[in-house]
Design a protein around this motif. Structure first.
Motif, PDB file in Angstrom:
ATOM      1  N   UNK A  52       0.820  -1.212   0.000  1.00 17.67           N
ATOM      2  CA  UNK A  52       0.000   0.000   0.000  1.00 17.67           C
ATOM      3  C   UNK A  52       0.855   1.264   0.000  1.00 17.67           C
ATOM      4  N   UNK A  53       1.989   1.247   0.703  1.00 18.35           N
ATOM      5  CA  UNK A  53       2.872   2.409   0.706  1.00 18.35           C
ATOM      6  C   UNK A  53       3.434   2.679  -0.685  1.00 18.35           C
ATOM      7  N   UNK A  54       3.807   1.608  -1.394  1.00 18.25           N
ATOM      8  CA  UNK A  54       4.369   1.778  -2.737  1.00 18.25           C
ATOM      9  C   UNK A  54       3.271   2.204  -3.712  1.00 18.25           C
ATOM     10  N   UNK A  65       3.634   9.056   5.294  1.00 15.09           N
ATOM     11  CA  UNK A  65       4.060   8.887   6.682  1.00 15.09           C
ATOM     12  C   UNK A  65       3.113   7.883   7.335  1.00 15.09           C
ATOM     13  N   UNK A  66       3.306   7.628   8.613  1.00 15.12           N
ATOM     14  CA  UNK A  66       2.533   6.586   9.278  1.00 15.12           C
ATOM     15  C   UNK A  66       1.032   6.859   9.218  1.00 15.12           C
ATOM     16  N   UNK A  67       0.632   8.093   9.459  1.00 10.35           N
ATOM     17  CA  UNK A  67      -0.795   8.437   9.438  1.00 10.35           C
ATOM     18  C   UNK A  67      -1.361   8.316   8.030  1.00 10.35           C
ATOM     19  N   UNK A  68      -0.630   8.833   7.049  1.00 11.38           N
ATOM     20  CA  UNK A  68      -1.083   8.737   5.661  1.00 11.38           C
ATOM     21  C   UNK A  68      -1.144   7.290   5.205  1.00 11.38           C
ATOM     22  N   UNK A  69      -0.188   6.480   5.656  1.00  8.98           N
ATOM     23  CA  UNK A  69      -0.161   5.068   5.278  1.00  8.98           C
ATOM     24  C   UNK A  69      -1.410   4.347   5.756  1.00  8.98           C
ATOM     25  N   UNK A  70      -1.772   4.564   7.013  1.00  6.72           N
ATOM     26  CA  UNK A  70      -2.953   3.913   7.569  1.00  6.72           C
ATOM     27  C   UNK A  70      -4.223   4.386   6.864  1.00  6.72           C
ATOM     28  N   UNK A  71      -4.299   5.674   6.582  1.00  7.11           N
ATOM     29  CA  UNK A  71      -5.480   6.225   5.906  1.00  7.11           C
ATOM     30  C   UNK A  71      -5.615   5.661   4.499  1.00  7.11           C
ATOM     31  N   UNK A  72      -4.510   5.596   3.770  1.00  8.75           N
ATOM     32  CA  UNK A  72      -4.549   5.111   2.385  1.00  8.75           C
ATOM     33  C   UNK A  72      -4.888   3.626   2.360  1.00  8.75           C
ATOM     34  N   UNK A  74      -6.602   1.944   4.547  1.00 13.09           N
ATOM     35  CA  UNK A  74      -8.004   1.791   4.878  1.00 13.09           C
ATOM     36  C   UNK A  74      -8.922   2.199   3.737  1.00 13.09           C
ATOM     37  N   UNK A  75      -8.549   3.284   3.073  1.00 20.45           N
ATOM     38  CA  UNK A  75      -9.393   3.782   1.967  1.00 20.45           C
ATOM     39  C   UNK A  75      -9.410   2.803   0.799  1.00 20.45           C
ATOM     40  N   UNK A  76      -8.268   2.256   0.440  1.00 16.19           N
ATOM     41  CA  UNK A  76      -8.218   1.325  -0.691  1.00 16.19           C
ATOM     42  C   UNK A  76      -8.833  -0.028  -0.327  1.00 16.19           C
ATOM     43  N   UNK A 163      -9.794  -5.956   6.653  1.00 15.48           N
ATOM     44  CA  UNK A 163      -8.845  -5.928   7.766  1.00 15.48           C
ATOM     45  C   UNK A 163      -7.498  -6.551   7.400  1.00 15.48           C
ATOM     46  N   UNK A 164      -7.391  -7.125   6.208  1.00 12.48           N
ATOM     47  CA  UNK A 164      -6.138  -7.750   5.776  1.00 12.48           C
ATOM     48  C   UNK A 164      -5.406  -6.843   4.792  1.00 12.48           C
ATOM     49  N   UNK A 165      -4.080  -6.828   4.833  1.00 12.57           N
ATOM     50  CA  UNK A 165      -3.327  -6.087   3.818  1.00 12.57           C
ATOM     51  C   UNK A 165      -3.565  -6.665   2.420  1.00 12.57           C
TER      52      UNK A 165
END
Length: 386
Positions: A52-54, A65-72, A74-76, A163-165
């Motif tokens: 998801x980060x890539x 960053x960590x907050x943006x990573x979690x938000x992205x 979750x959104x996707x 809930x899974x990557x």
């Protein structure tokens, strides 16, 4: 005379080495055995970051960053579920495409998905709408191919889990069982390593379609069509078929020599860009060795002998394993059926296609090359009608 008209230029077959545009997405430096996404090593990203980060890096231009990573993430993840009309059509698509597998069904399913989600032409969309459409389509591709595979195998589709990557959810939808972290991470690293790779045939196809202003689904369906060719994305299972055909260590040399001398291609070896080891293959070989076992030992042995015999029979040519060779081994170790190897490749490359579609959509110039006519001289008089 039209001042904008250019004189056709002679170029190599297949456009080899021809620069057709500028890109900030990434590059492949074949003589160095190196490729990158944005300004980062793709192999390092596969080792250190999540899928998801890539994905965020490719479509948004920066690592989160960590907050943006979690938000992205979750959104996707929330975009993985299919519209009801698409889900209802998948059994028919799977049945009609049972002979050619999930990748063929994906072309049809993507077109239907785009219509169901109301994708607008890129030409008529702003940057936010274009990005939203690529995120929706990219999140749906794993769901589509997993469902098409299971339906084609006489099984019910497995609903995605938010809930899974990305990689773990994909394996879950294929098997119906939550994967262990080792298998999920191995697959995730493979997926990251194949997100993008320069102006390959499918990426270029996506950009040509995007240059017409068509919608995201049309661009992606065209890219999938290009990927289906055995000379592009269709080789991972064929590389494993090579190992099966050789069968045992004592048959390696004879089998390889016979095919090289006959002018046949050894699937999983050689690359149109790399003139040294393919960094993706090197990374995947390390992942495979971490698993260990007879398949890995045999693959490493075959790799060594193929490279030695090719060096002997084709001196001066640098022929090494490409990504398909160990990709097949790693996916087999992760429990993926062989008919899902190329669809799994598509589940990663859809992110690279999306980034290229978004970049191309910023350029208003349609891609329209010329061809050299070599047929009969024209015009000639029409023959009398019968």
């Amino acid at each position: 005379m039209d001042a904008t008209r250019t004189t056709p230029a002679e170029v190599p077959r297949g456009l080899a080495g021809v620069v057709v545009t500028d890109t900030a997405i990434g590059d492949v430096r074949g003589h160095e055995g190196f490729y990158h996404y944005r300004q980062y090593s793709a192999v390092e990203l596969a080792a250190e970051r999540s899928f998801e980060d890539v994905w965020h890096l490719l479509v948004n231009g920066a690592l989160p960053d960590a907050e943006e990573s979690a938000e992205f993430a979750g959104r996707t993840a929330a975009l993985r579920a299919l519209p009801p009309e698409v889900a209802k059509a998948l059994p028919v698509i799977a049945a009609s495409g049972s002979g050619s597998g999930p990748l063929a069904g994906l072309r049809t399913a993507l077109s239907l998905f785009g219509a169901a989600r109301g994708f607008a032409p890129l030409y008529d969309s702003d940057a936010d709408r274009r990005r939203a459409d690529t995120l929706a389509a990219s999140a749906a591709v794993p769901t589509l191919v997993a469902a098409l595979y299971r339906l084609g195998s006489g099984l019910d589709p497995v609903e995605p889990r938010a809930d899974l990557p990305y990689a773990a959810n994909y394996l879950y939808m294929l098997t119906g069982e939550e994967p262990g972290p080792r298998h999920a991470r191995a697959l995730e690293r493979y997926l990251i390593s194949t997100i993008d790779h320069g102006f390959n045939a499918s990426t270029f196809t996506a950009r040509v379609i995007a240059s017409t202003g068509a919608d995201v689904a049309a661009c992606l369906a065209g890219a999938v069509g290009a990927l289906s060719g055995p000379l592009h994305g269709g080789a991972p299972s064929r590389a494993l078929d090579t190992l099966d055909a050789i069968g045992s260590p004592e048959r390696i040399d004879g089998w390889i020599r016979e095919r090289v001398l006959a002018g046949e291609r050894i699937m999983g070896f050689g690359h149109p860009v790399y003139r040294t080891a393919d960094p993706r293959s090197v990374m995947l070989r390390d992942i495979a060795r971490d698993f260990g076992g007879p398949l890995v030992d045999f693959a490493v042995q075959v790799e060594g002998r193929v490279e030695a015999i090719l060096a002997e029979l084709k001196p001066g040519r640098e022929l090494h394993t490409n990504v398909e060779f160990y990709a097949g081994v790693v996916m087999e170790l992760c429990g993926l059926p062989r008919e899902m190897f190329t669809p799994t490749f598509a589940a990663a490359r859809v992110i690279g296609w999306s980034a290229n579609i978004l970049e191309q959509a910023e350029d208003s110039k349609i891609i329209r090359p010329a061809a050299r006519y070599v047929g009969e001289p024209a015009p000639v008089p029409l023959p009398p009608a019968a």
